[in-house]
Every structure is written in structure tokens, then in C-alpha cells.
Design a protein around this motif. Sequence first.
Motif, mmCIF file in Angstrom:
data_model
loop_
_atom_site.group_PDB
_atom_site.id
_atom_site.type_symbol
_atom_site.label_atom_id
_atom_site.label_comp_id
_atom_site.label_asym_id
_atom_site.label_seq_id
_atom_site.Cartn_x
_atom_site.Cartn_y
_atom_site.Cartn_z
ATOM 1 N N TYR A 153 0.850 -1.181 0.000
ATOM 2 C CA TYR A 153 0.000 0.000 0.000
ATOM 3 C C TYR A 153 0.889 1.235 0.000
ATOM 4 C CZ TYR A 153 -3.538 -3.337 1.671
ATOM 5 O OH TYR A 153 -4.379 -4.413 1.815
ATOM 6 N N VAL A 198 0.570 5.597 0.784
ATOM 7 C CA VAL A 198 -0.161 6.801 1.161
ATOM 8 C C VAL A 198 0.796 7.958 0.949
ATOM 9 C CG1 VAL A 198 -1.307 8.090 3.005
ATOM 10 C CG2 VAL A 198 -1.624 5.600 2.832
ATOM 11 N N ASN A 227 -1.214 -5.535 6.723
ATOM 12 C CA ASN A 227 -2.468 -6.126 6.239
ATOM 13 C C ASN A 227 -2.666 -7.519 6.811
ATOM 14 O OD1 ASN A 227 -0.541 -7.334 4.499
ATOM 15 N ND2 ASN A 227 -2.042 -7.558 2.871
ATOM 16 N N SER A 252 -0.409 -0.646 11.754
ATOM 17 C CA SER A 252 -1.476 0.018 11.008
ATOM 18 C C SER A 252 -0.891 1.119 10.139
ATOM 19 C CB SER A 252 -2.515 0.622 11.967
ATOM 20 O OG SER A 252 -3.111 -0.368 12.775
ATOM 21 N N ILE A 253 -1.628 1.483 9.110
ATOM 22 C CA ILE A 253 -1.249 2.591 8.240
ATOM 23 C C ILE A 253 -1.889 3.866 8.776
ATOM 24 C CG2 ILE A 253 -1.435 3.553 5.917
ATOM 25 C CD1 ILE A 253 -1.685 0.676 4.876
ATOM 26 N N ILE A 281 -3.329 7.477 8.318
ATOM 27 C CA ILE A 281 -3.852 8.214 7.166
ATOM 28 C C ILE A 281 -4.857 9.244 7.651
ATOM 29 C CG2 ILE A 281 -5.706 6.534 6.736
ATOM 30 C CD1 ILE A 281 -5.208 7.014 3.707
ATOM 31 N N ILE A 327 -5.359 6.455 -0.671
ATOM 32 C CA ILE A 327 -4.596 5.249 -0.383
ATOM 33 C C ILE A 327 -4.580 4.406 -1.648
ATOM 34 C CG2 ILE A 327 -6.633 4.055 0.580
ATOM 35 C CD1 ILE A 327 -4.642 2.551 2.443
ATOM 36 N N ILE A 380 -10.094 8.235 1.191
ATOM 37 C CA ILE A 380 -10.816 8.079 2.457
ATOM 38 C C ILE A 380 -11.767 9.269 2.586
ATOM 39 C CG2 ILE A 380 -10.613 7.863 4.962
ATOM 40 C CD1 ILE A 380 -9.301 5.571 3.356
ATOM 41 N N GLU A 438 -9.739 3.635 14.480
ATOM 42 C CA GLU A 438 -9.120 2.480 13.834
ATOM 43 C C GLU A 438 -10.145 1.797 12.926
ATOM 44 O OE1 GLU A 438 -6.607 -0.177 15.943
ATOM 45 O OE2 GLU A 438 -6.172 1.257 17.548
ATOM 46 N N HIS A 482 -5.030 -2.686 8.125
ATOM 47 C CA HIS A 482 -5.390 -1.891 9.292
ATOM 48 C C HIS A 482 -5.045 -0.422 9.043
ATOM 49 C CE1 HIS A 482 -5.171 -5.427 12.400
ATOM 50 N NE2 HIS A 482 -5.710 -5.808 11.256
ATOM 51 N N LEU A 483 -5.989 0.466 9.348
ATOM 52 C CA LEU A 483 -5.776 1.908 9.234
ATOM 53 C C LEU A 483 -6.012 2.586 10.575
ATOM 54 C CD1 LEU A 483 -7.770 2.875 5.980
ATOM 55 C CD2 LEU A 483 -5.384 2.120 6.156
ATOM 56 N N VAL A 501 -7.175 6.299 11.199
ATOM 57 C CA VAL A 501 -7.637 7.492 10.507
ATOM 58 C C VAL A 501 -7.651 8.669 11.481
ATOM 59 C CG1 VAL A 501 -9.561 8.563 9.272
ATOM 60 C CG2 VAL A 501 -9.026 6.136 8.899
#
Length: 250
Positions: free
Chosen positions: A25, A27, A52, A81-82, A84, A90, A162, A170, A194-195, A197
Motif C-alpha cells: 500500500y 499513502v 495487512n 497500522s497505516i 492516514i 490510499i 478516504i 481504527e 489496518h488503518l 484514521v
Amino acid sequence: MLCALLLAAAGLLHAVVGHGGVSNYTVGEKWYRGYNPSDPAEWQDGQPWLINRKWTSINPIADPMDPAIACNTPGTPAVSSIPIRAGENITAVYYYWLHNVGPMITWMASCQGPCSTTNPNSLSWFKIAERGLISGTIVEGWWFQRDFQDWSGKACNWTETIPKTLKSGEYLIRHEIIALHIPNFPQFYPECAHLVVSGHGTKMPSKKYLGSFPGIWSMNDTQINIDVYSDGNKNKTSYPIPGPPVWTGQ
């Protein structure tokens, strides 16, 4: 691997079964390494970079009622987690993709706490984007899957945004490709990451936008259990993507 090389090696598209998934991924300028089912599990399981959920095969999920329809097999949680911001893009990176008929959908679900302890089958999922038939007929027309395939020798990239008004927290993000090239045998290719935000958003989708996996897809749905080559379908110039409507943050 290159999209074009694998397509040539595969031969007849209608006979091919398994074709890949999300490998990484991005970002902005940041790259996040994902799980690779071709690499030994001991190189990846428990690694701090893993963002992931684990998936161990490029083969599709064939049964829409299989719990693996949520985040593939075995779908065990990621370690990291990412980060963002709501409103950012993304990109899901696939090293290859061979099919070209069927919808592509991006989903999200609030983990209602840490995603590391969340069962994806218990979550309420909502679409943030969907891509389908762009022009022409169902069989011979141009689907987004064709745009997604990269013939220049680069990876295949799928970018979505997003929703800017999404509440911080999360989330799981789920990229799903549904391949419809075999009559009445839909193939589901889901992967989840996993994000975390952040931002100033305060909104969440209402009930009409939500669904669960399993549950959203059914073999009783004629847009899922479909023979695209039949006389009744092959000349159609529209394909309504099933499932709930896309939530754009309104």
C-alpha cells in the motif's frame, strides 16, 4: 512480476483460477509492505511492518458464505497500522492481475477499538468506492479491471480516497475484486489492511450503507451468480454493482 507477462503466461483467461491480491500500500510518498503468500510465513508473521491481514493463497474465495469472504484466509490480524488522514488517498498495489470482467469495490469498517483484536465477520462494512463497467457491453466492453491492469511493466495500482468527513479511529480497509469470467462461478478476491484514521471528521455512515461479511453477497443475487456470456446478458450495456450504496461522507 509484470502484469503483461503473467497475462501471456496464463493463456486462456476463462480457464485461469487464481490471480493475486494486494501486495503493498502507499499513502502519499510512504510505502507500506504487505503480506506475500509466496514468501515463507516465518519471514512475515509477527513482523512489526506488517499492516495487512494474512492471506496465504492467490486463489479466490468461491463461497460468499465462507467467513473468509471478509479478509481472506486465514485473515489473522496485522501487527501495525497505516496512519492516514481523512481525505487522503490510499493506493493498493498488486504485482499482477489477470482478469478483466467484474466489479472492484473498496470497503471500510470501524473496528470499534483496536483492530488487532477485531473479528472482521462481526463488523459493519460500508463502501467508499466501486468501479465497474465503464463502456460497451458486459462481455466485450471496457471494465475498470482493464484500466487497472498495467501493461507498461509496472505494478497494478488501485487508488481511492478516504472520505474527508469520516470520524477518526481504527478501521479495516478491504479491497475486493469480483471476477465474473466463469459462468455462474463468481470469484471473490478480498484483502484487508489496518488503518488509523485521523482528522476533523465526525461522521459515520447510516444503516442503509452497512452490511456484513458473510451476508452482503449471495448466490441468489443475479448480479453475482451470473453468466455474462448468456444471450440475456452479453449485449447489456450496464451492470448495476450489487450491495449497499457507496458512502462518500455525506
